[in-house]
Scaffold this active site. Structure first.
Site, PDB file in Angstrom:
ATOM      1  CG  HIS A   1      -5.417  -2.562  -8.804  1.00 37.75           C
ATOM      2  ND1 HIS A   1      -6.117  -3.150  -7.908  1.00 37.75           N
ATOM      3  CD2 HIS A   1      -5.451  -1.370  -8.807  1.00 37.75           C
ATOM      4  CE1 HIS A   1      -6.604  -2.041  -7.050  1.00 37.75           C
ATOM      5  NE2 HIS A   1      -6.408  -0.986  -7.556  1.00 37.75           N
TER       6      HIS A   1
ATOM      7  CG  ASP B   1     -11.010  -4.193   0.168  1.00 34.97           C
ATOM      8  OD1 ASP B   1     -11.200  -4.721  -0.387  1.00 34.97           O
ATOM      9  OD2 ASP B   1     -11.192  -2.699   0.217  1.00 34.97           O
TER      10      ASP B   1
ATOM     11  CE  LYS C   1      -2.939   2.278  -8.237  1.00 41.76           C
ATOM     12  NZ  LYS C   1      -3.924   2.984  -9.345  1.00 41.76           N
TER      13      LYS C   1
ATOM     14  CD  GLU D   1     -10.513   2.999  -1.277  1.00 45.00           C
ATOM     15  OE1 GLU D   1     -11.292   2.954  -2.225  1.00 45.00           O
ATOM     16  OE2 GLU D   1     -10.159   2.343  -0.312  1.00 45.00           O
TER      17      GLU D   1
ATOM     18  CG  HIS E   1      -4.186  -2.970  -2.702  1.00 50.09           C
ATOM     19  ND1 HIS E   1      -3.732  -3.807  -3.708  1.00 50.09           N
ATOM     20  CD2 HIS E   1      -5.551  -2.707  -2.748  1.00 50.09           C
ATOM     21  CE1 HIS E   1      -4.957  -3.979  -4.352  1.00 50.09           C
ATOM     22  NE2 HIS E   1      -6.021  -3.434  -3.672  1.00 50.09           N
TER      23      HIS E   1
END
Length: 505
Positions: A195, A252, A199, A233, A257
């Protein structure tokens, strides 16, 4: 700063061809929190196919009405909600109760009957998009059951399959997953979703660089000092201990990413904005990466108790479902180098972690100072900070720090910031979610922003040595950073030893 634009609001787009979308695991968090709200967002923009149907598939004891009501409550909390728009959208939602592991002659046969019924009643061509919002361990089994139920191929329309990360747990398992899937379908039917690539600001970075002739000529080792990529995060692992204990931060976040952001930043200009050209160039970036010397160029860590936004939070080992002596890393920082003509000598500093000081995802391009500054300044090295930042979250946009003269009788040089935000420029307070654009692309058959199999294998080959080194030699000093900080002290030392510092502006 005043931004003058020739248009306001969202650019118009055409909806894709009519189709049926089947969501496996529709009762799970991904479908309820992200997929259905994203489809509703597309409906509000007039970008869903017409006609269109969604079939939710899960074990939960729902019928069409209870499924719609559950989704309604979620969408109300996630999106600007209009009852009339919801009622129109909700008519597309239907539900089939079934077990992923059931024989193809049972639940999958019921699913097939439901699809055929919807296609006949709503005059939908034989186009089907399957989204596996399930644990990855089910991917091959579901694909096989779909093939056994004659749902994976059609002479009268298309079939596409979306899967979610992680795509395997190392290079070998990624290849095995592909072997199982690609004996049932073609690479052109398989959409591996990341994802971050959907963006707005990631796509805007391509436009900024390749559509504006003033920036691409300086996007090289002659003018760039270094590049930082941060994905911080402030939250912990929520209720995902089972997944996170097995995955850790490298699987992860880093393998997918962060390496995707690195490739988008460092790639050569593609011939065209299409799936073949862009993905060829991102793959070349991974090919050019030098092997990571883990002991000196990589820092891993795990958060302990601390304060986040002024409130005490538990350490990772105290999270529900986490082993009391777990060595699973929740933070990674590393220095990467590219062995190619454009980037030789330009280090890339990447970091990501849980329970950090604040939520922040950005790419910052740090330019070299001018070779000779003719203006009288006290500290020219510190002052000459020309930085270009692509902010992904929060407050998506582009920031440029450069030098300007402060008004007055003498030359007084000061750094100033120029900000581009979607709300100020286009009147869009919050750009649509990345999933909205990626789901739309999948319906259109556009694979440009979906990783290809060769990229996945190469990305695993980059991170596998990091994972193996940590598994053999985990730190004996865990946890090694408090929640609410910017990570381990060694992560700061990783960049300060080179005379640089992590940028959070």
């Amino acid at each position: 700063m005043t931004l003058e634009v020739t248009c306001r609001g969202m650019a118009k787009g055409a909806p894709p061809d009519p189709c049926v979308m089947v969501i496996f695991g529709v009762a799970g968090d991904l479908a309820r929190q992200t997929l259905i709200p994203s489809l509703y967002g597309l409906a509000c923009q007039g970008l869903l196919p017409e006609p269109f149907a969604v079939v939710g598939f899960a074990r939960r004891d729902w019928d069409d009405e209870t499924f719609r009501e559950d989704m309604r409550q979620l969408v109300r909390r996630k999106k600007p909600f209009r009852e009339t728009q919801w009622q129109k959208f909700a008519r597309a939602l239907t539900y089939v109760q079934g077990d992923f592991s059931a024989p193809a002659s049972e639940a999958y046969a019921t699913l097939r009957e439901q699809i055929i019924k919807l296609q006949a009643e709503r005059h939908i061509p034989d186009n089907i998009l399957f989204h596996l919002a399930t644990p990855p361990s089910f991917y091959a089994e579901i694909a096989q059951k779909l093939a056994d139920a004659s749902l994976l191929h059609s002479d009268r329309g298309w079939r596409r399959l979306i899967i979610e990360k992680p795509f395997g747990y190392d290079a070998a398992s990624a290849r095995e997953l592909d072997r199982q899937l690609l004996r049932l379908m073609e690479e052109e039917q398989l959409y591996r979703i990341d994802h971050y690539l959907g963006k707005e600001t990631v796509q805007n970075m391509l436009v900024f660089r390749f559509a504006n002739p003033g920036f691409e000529p300086i996007w090289n080792r002659r003018y760039i000092d270094h590049i930082q990529i941060t994905a911080a995060e402030s939250q912990g692992i929520d209720n995902r201990a089972g997944y996170y204990e097995a995955a850790g931060v490298v699987r992860d976040m880093l393998q997918n990413h962060l390496l995707q952001l690195l490739c988008i930043t460092a790639m050569e200009p593609p011939v065209a904005y299409d799936g073949l050209s862009l993905r060829n160039e991102t793959f070349k970036v991974l090919q050019a990466l030098e092997p990571v010397h883990v002991p000196s160029d990589c820092v891993l860590g795990q958060y302990g108790p601390g304060l986040v936004d002024g409130y005490p939070v538990a350490g990772y080992r105290d999270e529900e479902g986490v082993a009391p002596h777990s060595t699973t890393p929740t933070f990674v920082a590393l220095k990467l180098r590219l062995a190619n003509w454009r980037r030789a000598g330009v280090p890339f500093y990447l970091r990501t972690g849980k329970r950090l000081l604040r939520k922040l995802t950005q790419i910052s391009i740090h330019f070299k100072p001018t070779p000779h500054l003719m203006f009288p300044v006290e500290d020219p090295g510190r002052l000459q900070q020309n930085i270009l930042v692509f902010r992904l979250q929060p407050d998506e946009g582009i920031h440029h720090t450069f030098l300007a003269k402060q008004p007055g009788p003498d030359i007084c040089v000061r750094p100033v910031k120029m900000h581009f935000h979607y709300n100020n420029a286009f009147g869009i307070a919050e750009p649509p979610s990345a999933y909205e654009w990626l789901l739309l692309d999948a319906m259109r058959g556009n694979q440009t922003l979906f990783p290809r199999s060769d990229w996945i294998y190469k990305a695993w080959s980059v991170v596998d040595p990091i994972i193996k080194h940590w598994e053999v030699q985990p730190s004996a000093e865990l946890p090694n950073y408090p929640a609410g900080s910017w990570g381990p002290a060694a992560a700061a030392a990783l960049i300060t030893r080179d005379g640089r510092g992590w940028y959070t502006g």
